[in-house]
Design an enzyme around this catalytic site. Structure first.
Site, mmCIF file in Angstrom:
data_model
loop_
_atom_site.group_PDB
_atom_site.id
_atom_site.type_symbol
_atom_site.label_atom_id
_atom_site.label_comp_id
_atom_site.label_asym_id
_atom_site.label_seq_id
_atom_site.Cartn_x
_atom_site.Cartn_y
_atom_site.Cartn_z
ATOM 1 N N LYS A 185 22.047 -0.573 65.966
ATOM 2 C CA LYS A 185 20.591 -0.150 67.709
ATOM 3 C C LYS A 185 19.852 -0.798 68.006
ATOM 4 C CE LYS A 185 22.028 4.531 66.233
ATOM 5 N NZ LYS A 185 23.210 5.028 67.378
ATOM 6 N N TYR A 218 22.508 -1.075 60.008
ATOM 7 C CA TYR A 218 23.496 0.372 61.200
ATOM 8 C C TYR A 218 22.254 0.275 61.853
ATOM 9 C CZ TYR A 218 21.556 4.918 62.748
ATOM 10 O OH TYR A 218 20.986 5.808 64.039
HETATM 11 N N1 LIG Z 1 20.207 12.090 62.393
HETATM 12 C C1 LIG Z 1 19.442 10.889 62.304
HETATM 13 O O1 LIG Z 1 18.320 10.367 61.665
HETATM 14 C C2 LIG Z 1 18.971 9.931 63.605
HETATM 15 C C3 LIG Z 1 18.250 9.178 63.851
HETATM 16 C C4 LIG Z 1 18.327 8.220 65.132
HETATM 17 C C5 LIG Z 1 19.482 8.080 65.904
HETATM 18 N N2 LIG Z 1 20.134 9.264 65.533
HETATM 19 C C6 LIG Z 1 21.621 8.481 66.327
HETATM 20 O O2 LIG Z 1 22.148 10.206 66.924
HETATM 21 C C7 LIG Z 1 23.168 10.417 66.885
HETATM 22 C C8 LIG Z 1 24.332 11.486 66.749
HETATM 23 O O3 LIG Z 1 23.846 11.848 64.996
HETATM 24 P P1 LIG Z 1 23.342 12.751 64.346
HETATM 25 O O4 LIG Z 1 22.238 13.095 63.454
HETATM 26 O O5 LIG Z 1 23.861 13.767 64.638
HETATM 27 O O6 LIG Z 1 25.197 12.795 63.193
HETATM 28 P P2 LIG Z 1 26.315 12.887 62.725
HETATM 29 O O7 LIG Z 1 25.851 14.599 62.527
HETATM 30 O O8 LIG Z 1 26.579 12.720 62.163
HETATM 31 O O9 LIG Z 1 27.228 13.229 63.964
HETATM 32 C C9 LIG Z 1 28.047 12.131 64.394
HETATM 33 C C10 LIG Z 1 28.674 12.367 65.450
HETATM 34 O O10 LIG Z 1 29.469 11.408 66.208
HETATM 35 C C11 LIG Z 1 30.302 11.282 66.327
HETATM 36 N N3 LIG Z 1 31.450 10.002 65.410
HETATM 37 C C12 LIG Z 1 31.750 9.394 64.487
HETATM 38 N N4 LIG Z 1 32.590 7.808 64.985
HETATM 39 C C13 LIG Z 1 32.852 8.794 66.607
HETATM 40 C C14 LIG Z 1 33.692 7.468 66.947
HETATM 41 N N5 LIG Z 1 34.159 6.498 66.745
HETATM 42 N N6 LIG Z 1 34.506 7.696 68.278
HETATM 43 C C15 LIG Z 1 33.762 9.255 68.463
HETATM 44 N N7 LIG Z 1 32.614 9.998 67.977
HETATM 45 C C16 LIG Z 1 32.238 9.522 66.609
HETATM 46 C C17 LIG Z 1 31.039 12.195 65.073
HETATM 47 O O11 LIG Z 1 32.323 12.851 64.910
HETATM 48 P P3 LIG Z 1 33.162 13.401 63.894
HETATM 49 O O12 LIG Z 1 32.839 14.549 63.378
HETATM 50 O O13 LIG Z 1 34.653 13.360 63.970
HETATM 51 O O14 LIG Z 1 33.114 12.366 62.284
HETATM 52 C C18 LIG Z 1 29.947 13.010 65.248
HETATM 53 O O15 LIG Z 1 30.068 13.831 66.139
HETATM 54 C C19 LIG Z 1 23.935 8.468 66.826
HETATM 55 O O16 LIG Z 1 23.796 8.353 67.645
HETATM 56 C C20 LIG Z 1 22.773 8.503 65.947
HETATM 57 O O17 LIG Z 1 22.881 7.360 64.902
HETATM 58 C C21 LIG Z 1 20.265 10.231 64.413
#
Ligand SMILES: NC(=O)c1ccc[n+]([C@@H]2O[C@H](COP(=O)([O-])OP(=O)(O)OC[C@H]3O[C@@H](n4cnc5c(N)ncnc54)[C@H](OP(=O)(O)O)[C@@H]3O)[C@@H](O)[C@H]2O)c1
Length: 249
Positions: free
Chosen positions: A156, A152
């Site tokens: 990133k 991952y």
């Molecule tokens: N949470 C953390 O600690 C964290 C930290 C650093 C960065 N981030 C980044 O923040 C961003 C949002 O993550 P989050 O924490 O909100 O995670 P999350 O709650 O798991 O949500 C992920 C989102 O991405 C969507 N997704 C996944 N695969 C996709 C695809 N092929 N096409 C379109 N949508 C897709 C999911 O849709 P579905 O519902 O359809 O699966 C969901 O809406 C990500 O880029 C993640 O890497 C998160």
């Protein structure tokens, strides 16, 4: 570098049905955005969100790995000024231990090729618009690897590099490119992570503050703030510290 205000702007957000993406939609609407395209793989999961303000929150079907859906989304959202590449996946795969080839490839497809193809597809519609911007939600794990999510982190790191490349190419085109670097955030993705986590709402607030201040690199929480300071001071110490979380079997 220029300041980008969400008030009266048209914003397109991927992965908008939950987590950080959903918070980005809600805070944009509260902040006076003219229109927010909320993109999701399954638009039925957007019903509750859209019902908050159907005139301004427009659902869009979009899997960021599907070229045909990307083309359709750009046509539907041709008035977009700000593209936020938020959709992401994390498989928590190591390199030698707990390795998953499937997760590693999926992470690259969604976290790297997704934003790349979206930025390319939206370039013509962003060009010439006021407040034009692309913002990529990356992670501090893209700046120094989290070994428990090593593949991952690699995806990133690719997204971080993509963001810098995009910024260099779009610098003279009036399109601001933001990199967003969260630490642990309280969403489904970080469900199994036993750390203090920031709320998605506070992340969204920090993102739009960063836009308004014209800060190209935006950290979104206390962990991320400290992480980048520590990286600047002693990157090897950060790497050694992260190593304690590596899979060992
Ligand atoms: N949470 C953390 O600690 C964290 C930290 C650093 C960065 N981030 C980044 O923040 C961003 C949002 O993550 P989050 O924490 O909100 O995670 P999350 O709650 O798991 O949500 C992920 C989102 O991405 C969507 N997704 C996944 N695969 C996709 C695809 N092929 N096409 C379109 N949508 C897709 C999911 O849709 P579905 O519902 O359809 O699966 C969901 O809406 C990500 O880029 C993640 O890497 C998160």
């Amino acid at each position: 570098m220029s300041q980008v205000n969400i008030k009266d702007s048209v914003i397109f957000i991927t992965g908008a049905n939950r987590g950080i993406g959903r918070a980005l939609v809600e805070v944009a609407v509260e902040g006076g955005a003219a229109k927010v395209y909320a993109a999701a793989r399954d638009t039925s999961k957007l019903t509750g969100l859209v019902s908050r303000d159907p005139a301004r929150i427009i659902p869009v079907e979009l899997d960021v790995t599907d070229g045909e859906q990307i083309r359709r989304a750009v046509k539907q959202a041709a008035d977009t000024q700000i593209l936020i590449n938020n959709a992401g996946v994390a498989g928590y795969s190591g390199i030698i231990f707990q390795f998953s080839e499937e997760a590693a490839r999926r992470e690259l497809e969604v976290n790297y090729f997704g934003p790349l193809h979206l930025a390319r597809a939206f370039f013509p519609v962003l060009s010439g618009k006021p407040q034009a911007a692309v913002a990529n939600v990356i992670s501090v794990g893209g700046l120094s690897t989290f070994p428990m999510a090593a593949t991952y982190s690699a995806s990133k790191a690719a997204a971080h590099s993509l963001t810098q490349g995009l910024r260099a190419e779009l610098h003279s085109r009036g399109i601001t490119v933001f990199g967003i670097y969260p630490g642990p955030i309280d969403t489904d993705m970080a469900d199994g992570v036993d750390m203090e986590k920031e709320s998605p709402r506070n992340v969204a607030v920090r993102v739009y503050q960063g836009f308004a201040e014209g800060r190209e690199d935006i950290t979104t929480d206390k962990f991320a703030d400290e992480f980048v300071v520590n990286l600047r001071n002693d990157a090897k110490a950060v790497e050694r510290d992260n190593a304690q979380f590596a899979h060992q079997s």
